[in-house]
Enzyme design. Structure first.
Site, mmCIF file in Angstrom:
data_model
loop_
_atom_site.group_PDB
_atom_site.id
_atom_site.type_symbol
_atom_site.label_atom_id
_atom_site.label_comp_id
_atom_site.label_asym_id
_atom_site.label_seq_id
_atom_site.Cartn_x
_atom_site.Cartn_y
_atom_site.Cartn_z
ATOM 1 N N GLU A 122 0.865 -1.242 0.049
ATOM 2 C CA GLU A 122 0.098 -0.063 0.003
ATOM 3 C C GLU A 122 0.855 1.335 -0.122
ATOM 4 O OE1 GLU A 122 -3.051 -0.079 -0.794
ATOM 5 O OE2 GLU A 122 -3.032 -2.531 -0.330
ATOM 6 N N HIS A 125 1.645 2.329 -3.416
ATOM 7 C CA HIS A 125 0.682 3.329 -4.054
ATOM 8 C C HIS A 125 0.905 4.719 -3.441
ATOM 9 C CE1 HIS A 125 -1.560 -0.006 -5.995
ATOM 10 N NE2 HIS A 125 -1.862 -0.508 -4.974
ATOM 11 N N HIS A 131 -0.222 -0.913 -9.804
ATOM 12 C CA HIS A 131 0.075 -2.678 -9.609
ATOM 13 C C HIS A 131 0.850 -2.952 -10.917
ATOM 14 C CE1 HIS A 131 -3.884 -3.078 -7.214
ATOM 15 N NE2 HIS A 131 -2.761 -2.818 -6.405
#
Lengths: 580, 99
Positions: A122, A125, A131
């Site tokens: 996470e 991100h 991804h």
């Protein structure tokens, strides 16, 4: 690897844990620190933990709907999500509190979902990585229970280094392998750093200690022994820590229960108070309305009396005049001296001035309000709506009305002249729309008003909560019926809701994120469906037409509202985008 | 008869494809119906991204992949998913970089 497009424009980032009081907060914080240190080691980024809601990266444990439009789904499936770098909630990482998290990464406890792995993903991100389709990459979308051990796979390392560059200090055995050599490859294999140890080893520098390579076997044994010893010590510490935390947790749970009990009582008390206030408010409104009615009746009665009086006086004057004429004629005919009559008094007809003139004379604030009257051709709109096939535009306490022949003269005028049951101290309306029953719905702050024509329906205003909207919601930005499916939508900041027209309440599975209305952005001013069936969104001085089929704005740049909606003349150097 | 039976309903697959950017998220609101070919393309894309055999069918591997725990962020970068603010109107479309 995939770069999402956004990145941080600084390398010193701050982070903060929101749920400081949750049972495993300490462990979660440690693991977030470790996950960040992995990204830190392979890039120029540095991270600092702060206790502030202004930190760049906020770590939050939440369940189900938690206010960002991306609700969690309970145990399993979606574990967490994070926002790409930007202002506001950008960079924040949210973890599903309903998951069974394993915060004991590094031990042999395999129960639950490895929090370190998910946090590492996470936070990728949060730094701008999307991804990857490489199943070995940390940024692979599906959860994999593998020991990351602090190593970053090549795919992720290349990604983060493309965004933020690699760390200039490349001492130690774990420097990025941009030009792999035999020596460094060997070093990589034998000196794997573990995620449970600090990632840097400034004490180890092969270039300064050539004997290291020759005494490798002995050192490896020594290293292994030290590692085991450290592992044993660490396990001991962890056991003690677990016991301590268990006690603390029990204590906190007790406190939590007590606090919840108090909060429940407090909530109940507030609810009762609110209901009482609502009842009182209703009574007050009813009383005000009755007073207004009484006042209007009195006014009408007084006017009727004045009219009667005026007519009577006119009649008397006329009769007097006729009598005088008759006497004058008799005098002329028979030479009789006429009696002296008192001079006639003239009664002025009572004036019926329009409401605004009276207000202008009586209300001292009126002049002030006139000064604040918005410029028709240079203003943003608070709300805009088609009402009875005419376009109404609202700004501040004023409105414009646009019919078939264009803008009505005399506008803008005060909204309360049309809908007098709106609050006396009305400063602006947030949103307006005409519902499927033909009622006009006004949203003002935390309340909404439903009018049948210009009459307030009984029981209104009601709080937004009564529609199933969250109690924390302070206002509605826009309300509109979408021509594509004739459903009613409400928006506020970054979220939107769909209203079930049968129940008048918010449908389940809402709110959702406003980004679904692609190109419109967040925190819009207003939206409505025009008579051409299209939906238009407004922000500042511009508007977007929405393409329902492509589910995005028909033009990326907003167009000026004034020429289209207020029929204002274009400036000499203003041209359409198409012409430009 | 030899086709492996999918243990997952088409609705779930359809929602999954929308949720993770294999089909437009806007379908959630518009209720747009997709052709069979569009669905197959989306499934192929998912299979490719999930590193399982690309068949275009909801086979058992696909069903397993869909049921696997995962991150909630969409798999294809788009303005719709998890951009914190719509700040990019003025700089044009995103440039997608892929190795």
């Amino acid at each position: 690897y995939v770069l999402q497009g956004a990145k941080w424009h600084k390398t010193d980032l701050t982070w903060s844990m929101v749920n400081q009081s949750m049972p495993d907060a300490y462990k979660a914080r440690m693991l977030v620190t470790r996950a960040l240190s992995v990204w830190e080691y392979h890039s120029k980024l540095t991270f600092r933990e702060v206790y502030s809601d202004q930190a760049d990266i906020q770590i939050l444990f939440a369940r189900r709907q938690h206010g960002d439009g991306y609700q969690f789904d309970g145990p399993g499936q979606v574990l967490a999500h994070a926002f790409y770098p930007s202002e506001g909630r950008g960079g924040d990482a949210h973890f599903d509190a309903d998951e069974t998290w394993n915060f004991d990464s590094g031990t042999h406890n395999r129960r639950g979902t490895n929090f370190l792995n998910v946090a590492l993903h996470e936070l990728g991100h949060s730094l701008g990585l999307g991804h990857s389709s490489d199943p070995k990459a940390v940024m692979f979308a599906w959860y994999q229970d593998i020991d990351v051990e602090g190593k970053l796979p090549d795919d992720d390392r290349n990604g983060i280094q493309e965004l933020y560059g690699s760390r200039e200090k490349t001492w130690g055995p774990y420097r990025p392998q941009t030009t792999p050599t035999t020596t460094t490859t060997t070093t990589m294999r034998t000196m794997v750093y573990r995620a449970d140890n600090p990632p840097y080893r400034p004490w180890y520098d092969p270039s300064k200690n050539p004997n290291k390579e020759r005494n490798w076997a002995r050192e490896r044994q020594e290293e292994e022994r030290r590692r085991k010893e450290q592992e044993w010590r660490r396990q001991e510490q962890e056991r003690e820590e677990r016991e301590r935390e268990e006690q603390e947790r029990e204590k906190k749970e007790r406190e939590e229960q007590e606090r919840e009990e108090e909060e429940r009582e407090e909530k109940e008390r507030k609810k009762q108070e609110r209901q009482k206030q609502e009842r009182e408010e209703k009574v007050r409104q009813e009383r005000r309305r009755q007073e207004q009615d009484r006042e209007e009746q009195d006014n009408r009665r007084r006017e009727r009396e004045r009219d009667r009086q005026y007519e009577k006086e006119q009649r008397e004057r006329h009769e007097r005049q006729e009598r005088l004429n008759r006497e004058r004629k008799n005098r002329e005919r028979y030479g009789v001296r006429a009696p002296v009559t008192p001079p006639s008094t003239t009664t002025m007809r009572p004036t019926r001035k329009p409401y605004y003139t009276i207000v202008h004379q009586q209300n001292h604030h009126h002049k002030k309000q006139r000064k604040l009257k918005p410029d028709t051709c240079m203003t943003s709109y608070d709300a805009i709506s088609m009402i009875r096939s005419e376009l109404f535009i609202f700004r501040g306490p004023y409105l414009w009305r646009i019919g078939k022949s264009g803008l009505y003269p005399g506008y803008p005028t005060e909204i309360r002249r049309q809908w007098s049951a709106l609050p006396v101290n009305l400063t602006q309306v947030d949103a307006v729309y005409e519902n499927q029953q033909g009622h006009i719905v006004f949203f003002i702050g935390r309340q909404y008003y439903v009018f049948n024509s210009v009459n307030l329906e009984p029981g209104y205003p009601k709080p937004l909560v009564s529609m199933g909207l969250p109690p924390t919601l302070t206002h509605i930005d826009a309300a509109f019926v979408w021509g594509h499916n004739n459903h009613t939508f409400l928006t506020s900041d970054t979220l939107y809701w769909r209203i079930d027209d049968n129940t008048g309440e918010v449908e389940p599975s809402y709110p959702r994120d406003m980004s679904l209305w692609s190109g419109v952005g967040y925190k819009i001013d207003a939206a409505f469906q025009y008579k051409d069936g299209k939906t238009y969104f407004f922000k500042n001085l511009g508007y977007w037409e929405f393409d329902d089929d492509r589910m995005k704005v028909a033009h990326a740049r907003p167009k000026l509202s004034a020429p289209k909606w207020m029929q204002c003349a274009r400036g000499s150097n203003e041209v359409d985008d198409e012409l430009r | 008869a030899t086709k492996p039976k999918a243990s997952i309903s088409e609705d779930i697959v359809y929602n999954y494809l929308m949720q993770f950017d294999y089909l437009p998220k806007s379908d959630l609101e518009t209720g747009a119906l997709r052709t069979e070919e569009q669905l197959k393309d989306a499934i192929r894309s998912l299979q490719s991204f999930g590193n399982i055999p690309v068949t275009g069918q909801i086979d058992s591997a696909t069903a397993r992949l869909i049921q696997k725990p995962r991150c909630g962020v969409g798999d294809h970068k788009s303005a719709n998913s998890f951009s914190a603010d719509n700040l990019y109107h003025d700089i044009g479309p995103h440039v997608r970089v892929r190795r």
